[in-house]
Write a protein that holds these residues in place. Sequence first.
Motif, PDB file in Angstrom:
ATOM      1  N   ASN A  63      -0.559   2.000   6.262  1.00  0.00           N
ATOM      2  CA  ASN A  63       0.356   1.238   5.315  1.00  0.00           C
ATOM      3  C   ASN A  63       1.007   0.280   6.159  1.00  0.00           C
ATOM      4  N   CYS A  75       0.825  -1.271   0.035  1.00  0.00           N
ATOM      5  CA  CYS A  75       0.022   0.062   0.046  1.00  0.00           C
ATOM      6  C   CYS A  75       0.988   1.256  -0.155  1.00  0.00           C
ATOM      7  N   HIS A 129      -4.712   7.229  -0.093  1.00  0.00           N
ATOM      8  CA  HIS A 129      -4.382   5.771   0.152  1.00  0.00           C
ATOM      9  C   HIS A 129      -4.404   5.296  -0.963  1.00  0.00           C
TER      10      HIS A 129
END
Length: 255
Positions: A103, A2, A66
């Motif tokens: 993350n 991520c 994100h």
Amino acid sequence: MCLLAYKPAGTEFDWTAYAAGFASNPDGAGFAVTDGKGLTVEKGFFTFDEFRAALEPHVGKQAMVHFRITTHGETNDVNCHPFDVGGIRGDERGEGRLVVGHNGIIGAYQPRREKDCGMSDTWHYTRNRLWPLWKDSEKFYHRDRLKSRLGKEIGWSKLVLLAADGDHAIINDHLGIREKDGHWYSNSTYVKYAYDDWGYVWKADGTKLYKASTKRFTGSGVVQGERFGEYDEYDEYDGNAGTLPDPLGRWAQQN
């Protein structure tokens, strides 16, 4: 892995960085923005064009962005970030007051109920760890000892917490990257790299980063007809960021 990003108010969106982050983490994007008076949260974008069209009207606002790559849970809009901390247990009175993006991997937070097996580790962490802290104190993330403890318990992971009034915190911010424009990124998947014939590593804007310890000529890339060594695993440089200085300028001219 991520990619999680934080953007202060009054700064510009970096669409080049976001496009690289989306390409490297394609399992769903989302964002939260605030003008200091309330949060706007949108998520579940599976094309970059849709993501950009939704975010672009919020220029100048404080933002969390994100891009997800699935590690736990299903790949769907529900598991996209950010998550509503106050509303994650269905309490409407807590909705829209604080959101979180994550993350990394939080292995200790796995499904406790069969019906939750499709949910991500971040959802479980928000529901079972962050929500009780928020319920006790909405500004829990400013308690130094607790912030340090959260950082240790999530290891190499990072969290961005953004409140409706613009108050925010980054847990394990020292493990991320802060750019000159004010952006903070959780890792380097927002950067496009290239390796030249001498083993130097360059960013797409022409900045030379460092000398690679070994040349990585395990593959070949063709840009404007010239053979090149292996590209970075994150993303292939597409030549759209402008003319790079020599030696890259000879093969990566602007289209």
